[in-house]
Write a protein that holds these residues in place. Sequence first.
Motif, short mmCIF file in Angstrom:
data_model
loop_
_atom_site.label_atom_id
_atom_site.label_comp_id
_atom_site.label_asym_id
_atom_site.label_seq_id
_atom_site.Cartn_x
_atom_site.Cartn_y
_atom_site.Cartn_z
N LEU A 20 -5.42 0.36 -4.11
CA LEU A 20 -5.94 -0.51 -3.06
C LEU A 20 -4.83 -0.94 -2.11
N ARG A 21 -5.01 -0.57 -0.87
CA ARG A 21 -4.09 -0.97 0.19
C ARG A 21 -4.94 -1.43 1.37
N PRO A 22 -5.02 -2.73 1.66
CA PRO A 22 -5.94 -3.20 2.67
C PRO A 22 -5.61 -2.76 4.09
N ALA A 23 -4.37 -2.72 4.47
CA ALA A 23 -4.00 -2.31 5.83
C ALA A 23 -2.54 -1.90 5.82
N VAL A 24 -2.19 -0.98 6.71
CA VAL A 24 -0.81 -0.54 6.80
C VAL A 24 -0.40 -0.48 8.27
N LEU A 48 -16.14 -4.02 2.56
CA LEU A 48 -15.36 -4.77 1.58
C LEU A 48 -13.87 -4.68 1.84
N THR A 49 -13.19 -5.80 1.69
CA THR A 49 -11.72 -5.79 1.72
C THR A 49 -11.24 -5.22 0.38
N ALA A 50 -9.95 -5.00 0.27
CA ALA A 50 -9.38 -4.48 -0.98
C ALA A 50 -9.67 -5.43 -2.14
N ARG A 52 2.69 2.21 16.12
CA ARG A 52 1.24 2.31 16.18
C ARG A 52 0.60 0.95 15.95
N THR A 53 -0.68 0.90 16.18
CA THR A 53 -1.43 -0.32 15.92
C THR A 53 -1.78 -0.40 14.44
N LEU A 54 -2.46 -1.45 14.09
CA LEU A 54 -2.86 -1.69 12.72
C LEU A 54 -3.93 -0.69 12.28
N VAL A 55 -3.76 -0.16 11.10
CA VAL A 55 -4.78 0.69 10.48
C VAL A 55 -5.44 -0.17 9.39
N THR A 56 -6.74 -0.36 9.51
CA THR A 56 -7.48 -1.19 8.56
C THR A 56 -8.13 -0.30 7.52
N LYS A 57 -8.02 -0.70 6.26
CA LYS A 57 -8.65 0.05 5.18
C LYS A 57 -9.72 -0.82 4.56
N ARG A 58 -10.94 -0.29 4.48
CA ARG A 58 -12.07 -1.02 3.91
C ARG A 58 -12.83 -0.10 2.95
N TYR A 59 -13.74 -0.71 2.17
CA TYR A 59 -14.43 -0.01 1.10
C TYR A 59 -15.92 -0.32 1.11
N THR A 60 -16.70 0.58 0.50
CA THR A 60 -18.13 0.34 0.31
C THR A 60 -18.40 0.11 -1.17
#
Length: 157
Positions: free
Chosen positions: A22-26, A146-148, A31-39
């Motif tokens: 789980l990595r919420p954002a990097v 969903l967040t991480a 570059r700009t923010l890369v958002t990581k989300r889940y279902t």
Amino acid sequence: MFSSLRQVSRSTSALRSAQRSLRPAVFLPGRTLVTKRYTKEHEAISFDDETGVGIVSITDFAQTSLGDVVFVELPEEGSAVEPGQSVGAVESVKAASDIYSPVSGEVVAINEELGSSPSLLNKSPEEKGWLFKVKLSDPSEVDGLLTAEQYKEHCES
């Protein structure tokens, strides 16, 4: 991804594996923010604000629960997708499960390597084993996923 995931064993190793990945954002250099989300169905999306493109994958928890992946069916490039829409399937030695789109948009690329190497989903589900890229029609849909931390809690319940 898995409407029948409850039928697939939720092993302790799957939970540990999911927690490690789980990595919420990097931030990417320059570059700009890369958002990581889940279902809740165990798909992940890494969304780049700058390009408006998301990379969809299954989670490490999902691949661990599935076991050895032997076949992957992906959506067609250029096809329109909607949130919750079945867009493909993953088959393993233990189960077969649908792949659901986490967002709406247009499929702009698919991971063609999965056709000849479906085991990439087991080796690197959220990186080399990505499923497809989607140009989001409504980037705010990412905020509803969903967040991480929420995903971790979902997997533990």
